[in-house]
Structure formats: structure tokens, C-alpha cells
Write an enzyme that holds these catalytic residues in place. Structure first.
Site, PDB file in Angstrom:
ATOM      1  N   ASN A  83      72.407  26.715  42.117  1.00 29.01           N
ATOM      2  CA  ASN A  83      73.970  27.020  42.626  1.00 29.01           C
ATOM      3  C   ASN A  83      74.024  26.523  44.055  1.00 29.01           C
ATOM      4  O   ASN A  83      73.377  27.142  44.976  1.00 29.01           O
ATOM      5  CB  ASN A  83      74.455  28.337  42.529  1.00 29.01           C
ATOM      6  CG  ASN A  83      75.832  28.597  43.046  1.00 29.01           C
ATOM      7  OD1 ASN A  83      76.413  27.697  43.335  1.00 29.01           O
ATOM      8  ND2 ASN A  83      76.048  29.829  43.165  1.00 29.01           N
ATOM      9  N   TRP A  84      74.447  25.297  44.182  1.00 30.34           N
ATOM     10  CA  TRP A  84      74.358  24.676  45.583  1.00 30.34           C
ATOM     11  C   TRP A  84      75.535  25.536  46.358  1.00 30.34           C
ATOM     12  O   TRP A  84      75.632  24.964  47.655  1.00 30.34           O
ATOM     13  CB  TRP A  84      74.551  23.190  45.534  1.00 30.34           C
ATOM     14  CG  TRP A  84      73.384  22.522  44.962  1.00 30.34           C
ATOM     15  CD1 TRP A  84      72.409  23.098  44.363  1.00 30.34           C
ATOM     16  CD2 TRP A  84      73.197  21.029  44.646  1.00 30.34           C
ATOM     17  NE1 TRP A  84      71.680  22.007  43.716  1.00 30.34           N
ATOM     18  CE2 TRP A  84      72.262  20.797  44.146  1.00 30.34           C
ATOM     19  CE3 TRP A  84      74.077  20.032  45.113  1.00 30.34           C
ATOM     20  CZ2 TRP A  84      71.751  19.738  43.902  1.00 30.34           C
ATOM     21  CZ3 TRP A  84      73.588  18.595  44.695  1.00 30.34           C
ATOM     22  CH2 TRP A  84      72.595  18.511  44.184  1.00 30.34           C
ATOM     23  N   LYS A  85      76.446  26.060  45.896  1.00 36.76           N
ATOM     24  CA  LYS A  85      77.560  26.829  46.599  1.00 36.76           C
ATOM     25  C   LYS A  85      78.253  25.805  47.224  1.00 36.76           C
ATOM     26  O   LYS A  85      78.499  24.388  47.006  1.00 36.76           O
ATOM     27  CB  LYS A  85      77.003  28.013  47.376  1.00 36.76           C
ATOM     28  CG  LYS A  85      76.164  28.941  46.628  1.00 36.76           C
ATOM     29  CD  LYS A  85      75.971  30.257  47.313  1.00 36.76           C
ATOM     30  CE  LYS A  85      74.851  31.100  46.612  1.00 36.76           C
ATOM     31  NZ  LYS A  85      74.858  32.481  46.903  1.00 36.76           N
TER      32      LYS A  85
ATOM     33  N   HIS B 140      81.032  34.451  39.087  1.00 32.81           N
ATOM     34  CA  HIS B 140      80.023  34.499  40.085  1.00 32.81           C
ATOM     35  C   HIS B 140      80.518  35.766  41.005  1.00 32.81           C
ATOM     36  O   HIS B 140      81.663  35.649  41.458  1.00 32.81           O
ATOM     37  CB  HIS B 140      79.787  33.214  40.884  1.00 32.81           C
ATOM     38  CG  HIS B 140      78.533  33.232  41.791  1.00 32.81           C
ATOM     39  ND1 HIS B 140      78.633  34.027  43.232  1.00 32.81           N
ATOM     40  CD2 HIS B 140      77.073  33.040  41.649  1.00 32.81           C
ATOM     41  CE1 HIS B 140      77.224  33.952  43.531  1.00 32.81           C
ATOM     42  NE2 HIS B 140      76.463  33.473  42.917  1.00 32.81           N
TER      43      HIS B 140
ATOM     44  N   GLU C 241      80.703  35.899  44.167  1.00 28.90           N
ATOM     45  CA  GLU C 241      81.336  35.531  45.491  1.00 28.90           C
ATOM     46  C   GLU C 241      82.700  35.098  44.943  1.00 28.90           C
ATOM     47  O   GLU C 241      83.807  35.267  45.894  1.00 28.90           O
ATOM     48  CB  GLU C 241      80.556  34.241  46.086  1.00 28.90           C
ATOM     49  CG  GLU C 241      79.209  34.711  46.773  1.00 28.90           C
ATOM     50  CD  GLU C 241      78.143  33.692  46.740  1.00 28.90           C
ATOM     51  OE1 GLU C 241      78.414  32.531  46.463  1.00 28.90           O
ATOM     52  OE2 GLU C 241      77.281  34.274  47.162  1.00 28.90           O
TER      53      GLU C 241
ATOM     54  N   GLU D  22      72.767  39.061  37.931  1.00 25.75           N
ATOM     55  CA  GLU D  22      72.659  38.826  39.405  1.00 25.75           C
ATOM     56  C   GLU D  22      73.145  40.222  40.273  1.00 25.75           C
ATOM     57  O   GLU D  22      74.332  40.201  40.411  1.00 25.75           O
ATOM     58  CB  GLU D  22      73.429  37.815  39.835  1.00 25.75           C
ATOM     59  CG  GLU D  22      73.376  36.222  39.104  1.00 25.75           C
ATOM     60  CD  GLU D  22      73.626  35.139  40.397  1.00 25.75           C
ATOM     61  OE1 GLU D  22      72.758  34.423  40.604  1.00 25.75           O
ATOM     62  OE2 GLU D  22      74.771  34.939  40.722  1.00 25.75           O
TER      63      GLU D  22
ATOM     64  N   GLY E   7      71.238  36.024  48.256  1.00 22.43           N
ATOM     65  CA  GLY E   7      71.236  35.698  49.690  1.00 22.43           C
ATOM     66  C   GLY E   7      70.689  36.737  50.657  1.00 22.43           C
ATOM     67  O   GLY E   7      70.590  36.387  51.905  1.00 22.43           O
TER      68      GLY E   7
ATOM     69  N   SER F 242      67.907  35.937  45.185  1.00 22.96           N
ATOM     70  CA  SER F 242      66.937  35.534  46.051  1.00 22.96           C
ATOM     71  C   SER F 242      65.695  35.259  45.273  1.00 22.96           C
ATOM     72  O   SER F 242      64.497  35.695  45.589  1.00 22.96           O
ATOM     73  CB  SER F 242      66.696  36.867  46.815  1.00 22.96           C
ATOM     74  OG  SER F 242      67.473  37.184  47.710  1.00 22.96           O
TER      75      SER F 242
ATOM     76  N   GLY G 270      69.965  30.210  44.369  1.00 22.36           N
ATOM     77  CA  GLY G 270      71.055  29.456  45.071  1.00 22.36           C
ATOM     78  C   GLY G 270      70.403  28.898  46.250  1.00 22.36           C
ATOM     79  O   GLY G 270      70.041  27.837  46.080  1.00 22.36           O
ATOM     80  N   GLY G 271      69.824  29.592  47.592  1.00 16.57           N
ATOM     81  CA  GLY G 271      69.403  28.997  48.529  1.00 16.57           C
ATOM     82  C   GLY G 271      68.323  28.146  48.346  1.00 16.57           C
ATOM     83  O   GLY G 271      68.050  27.111  48.717  1.00 16.57           O
TER      84      GLY G 271
HETATM   85  C1  PEP Z   1      73.132  32.576  43.545  1.00 12.62           C
HETATM   86  O1  PEP Z   1      73.981  31.649  44.398  1.00 12.62           O
HETATM   87  O2  PEP Z   1      73.798  33.140  42.687  1.00 12.62           O
HETATM   88  C2  PEP Z   1      72.033  33.256  44.215  1.00 12.62           C
HETATM   89  C3  PEP Z   1      71.490  34.136  43.375  1.00 12.62           C
HETATM   90  O3  PEP Z   1      71.653  32.911  45.549  1.00 12.62           O
HETATM   91  P1  PEP Z   1      70.361  33.099  46.243  1.00 12.62           P
HETATM   92  O4  PEP Z   1      69.307  32.782  45.277  1.00 12.62           O
HETATM   93  O5  PEP Z   1      70.389  32.461  47.588  1.00 12.62           O
HETATM   94  O6  PEP Z   1      70.342  34.684  46.531  1.00 12.62           O
END
Ligand code: PEP
Length: 246
Positions: free
Chosen positions: A11-13, A97, A99, A167, A173, A208, A229-230
Site C-alpha cells: 500500500n503506497w498510500k 482501510h 485511514e 490490520e 505506521g 508495521s 505500507g511503509g
Molecule cells: C498499511 O498501509 O495498511 C500499513 C499496514 O502500513 P505500515 O506497514 O506502514 O504500518
């Protein structure tokens, strides 16, 4: 239902311009990320979807959007329909998601409508669920997730067109992750409450996920993939997660 391969979606957000997305996609193709026995999806921001899809053509890596409208078309300024995403080269879309739930006040019934629209357009859905409180007791956590699933899982959902992403919101994050027992226990609880039409559906973990914890998480029972994500924003770290799944 034959056993499906592990599923890893990045997930590049809201990160990166189209050129940067294309460069990241190119690096993944060059490293053979789509040919490691894992189903790999990248979810770039909207304006990068078509350029990234063109870059990934024939690579075995699919493209997913991060959201879609519940509507097919019409006077919905700023929205993008699932059919439009499909035409841009997407095969998948993330819905629900945290967010989107937090920043855009999306509830389970809207998430369900988005999922229905996505399936109708021929997209596969990554449905996100998870609790907000890191201190929640196991039983309550399982109940929160069960209610989210009961209210957001569309009637059109099948094992072949739906991936459930567990999640925990507090893990996204933050660099924090639940214990292995908590992840396994929640995945087991999710599996137990899925209807028979989702027998064999993949349940993936997000929150994470990094190269150094991916192998430990991905080898847990009932963890069928990951949603980083990151760590999906750099080819090197995303590849390590894909390799840990392979
Ligand atoms: C996400 O974007 O759904 C996510 C889990 O991000 P991260 O891996 O950065 O926690």
C-alpha cells in the site's frame, strides 16, 4: 478450492509522483518480484495507477487501487468508480482501510457497498478490518473484528475475489506489532466466522510489517500474506517481504 498462493500487497498510500511509481515498479520487475510463487500486488496513488500498470504489464505483478466509489457513475465529484479503476489497469482495490474509516468517516455499510461495486466491475477486493485499542482483550478484539466483517462483507464475496486484511489500527505506521499469539488467534477467529463461500480465502496481516519481522509473521498458521505500507515504498524492503512469503 485449491490452496491459493500467499498474497502480498504493498500500500503506497499518498506517496510518489507517477515517475517515482514507475521507477519503483521497474525495480520490482527487474528483481523478478512477480515470479516468486507469491501473488504480488502494488497499490499506488490514483494518478500513478495507469503508468504503473503499463510498467508492470506481463511481469506477474498486479495493480490495486486504494479505494473506489460505491456508485457506477454519475454526479459524484471527485469520486472514481471501480469500472474506471479496472480500465486504468487495476485488478484489485483496497476497501475499508482504517485511514479511510478515520479520515473520511467511512462505516461498514459504505465499505460493503464499495466492495459490491468493486466485485461488479470485476475487481478483487482487499477488505481491511482491525481494532483500534492495543490493550483490548482477545475476546473483545475477536468480537470487534467479527462485527466489522459481518457488516462489511458483501454478498458477492468469494474466496477467489476477496482477501481479508487484519490490520490492528494501532500497529499501522507505528513500528509496533501484536504478539505472534495475538496475530494467530485473530486470524483463526476471522477464519471461523467467514461464511462457507469464503472457504480457502486468504487472510493477510498488515501493521508495521518489515523485512526483519516478515518471516516470523508469514510463517504463522492462518497468515496467508501481508499488507505492508511503509516497507513497500522501497523495492529492496518490499522484495524481502515477498521473498519471506515465498
Ligand atoms: C498499511 O498501509 O495498511 C500499513 C499496514 O502500513 P505500515 O506497514 O506502514 O504500518
Amino acid at each position: 478450492m485449491p490452496t491459493l498462493p500467499k498474497f502480498v500487497a504493498g500500500n503506497w498510500k499518498m506517496h510518489g509522483l507517477p515517475e517515482e511509481g514507475r521507477a519503483l515498479a521497474r525495480a520490482l520487475v527487474q528483481a523478478g518480484a512477480g515470479k516468486k510463487g507469491v501473488e504480488v500486488v502494488v497499490c499506488p496513488p490514483l494518478t500513478s495507477l495507469a503508468p504503473v500498470a503499463r510498467e508492470l504489464a506481463g511481469s506477474g505483478i498486479a495493480v490495486g487501487a486504494q479505494d473506489c466509489s460505491p456508485q457506477d457513475q454519475g454526479a459524484y465529484t471527485g469520486d472514481v468508480s471501480a469500472r474506471m479503476l479496472k480500465a486504468a489497469g487495476c485488478g484489485h482495490v483496497i476497501v475499508g482501510h482504517s485511514e479511510r474509516r478515520d479520515c473520511h468517516h467511512e462505516g461498514d455499510s459504505l465499505v460493503c457497498a464499495k466492495m459490491t461495486a468493486a466485485h461488479k466491475a470485476g475487481l478483487s477486493v482487499i477488505l481491511c478490518v482491525g481494532e483500534k485499542d492495543p490493550k483490548m482483550e482477545n475476546e473483545l478484539r475477536n468480537e470487534v473484528v467479527r462485527i466489522q466483517l459481518a457488516n462489511s462483507l458483501a454478498a458477492s464475496a468469494r474466496a477467489g475475489n476477496t482477501v481479508i486484511a487484519y490490520e490492528p489500527v494501532w500497529a499501522i505506521g507505528s513500528g509496533l506489532t501484536p504478539t505472534a499469539e495475538q496475530i494467530s488467534g485473530t486470524h483463526r477467529a476471522i477464519r471461523a466466522c467467514l461464511p462457507p463461500r469464503l472457504d480457502g480465502a486468504r487472510i493477510i496481516y498488515g501493521g508495521s510489517v518489515k523485512p526483519d519481522n516478515a518471516a516470523g509473521i508469514l510463517r504463522l498458521q492462518d497468515v496467508n500474506g501481508a499488507l505492508p505500507g511503509g516497507a513497500s515504498l522501497k523495492a529492496e524492503s518490499f522484495l524481502k517481504i515477498i521473498e519471506a512469503a515465498g
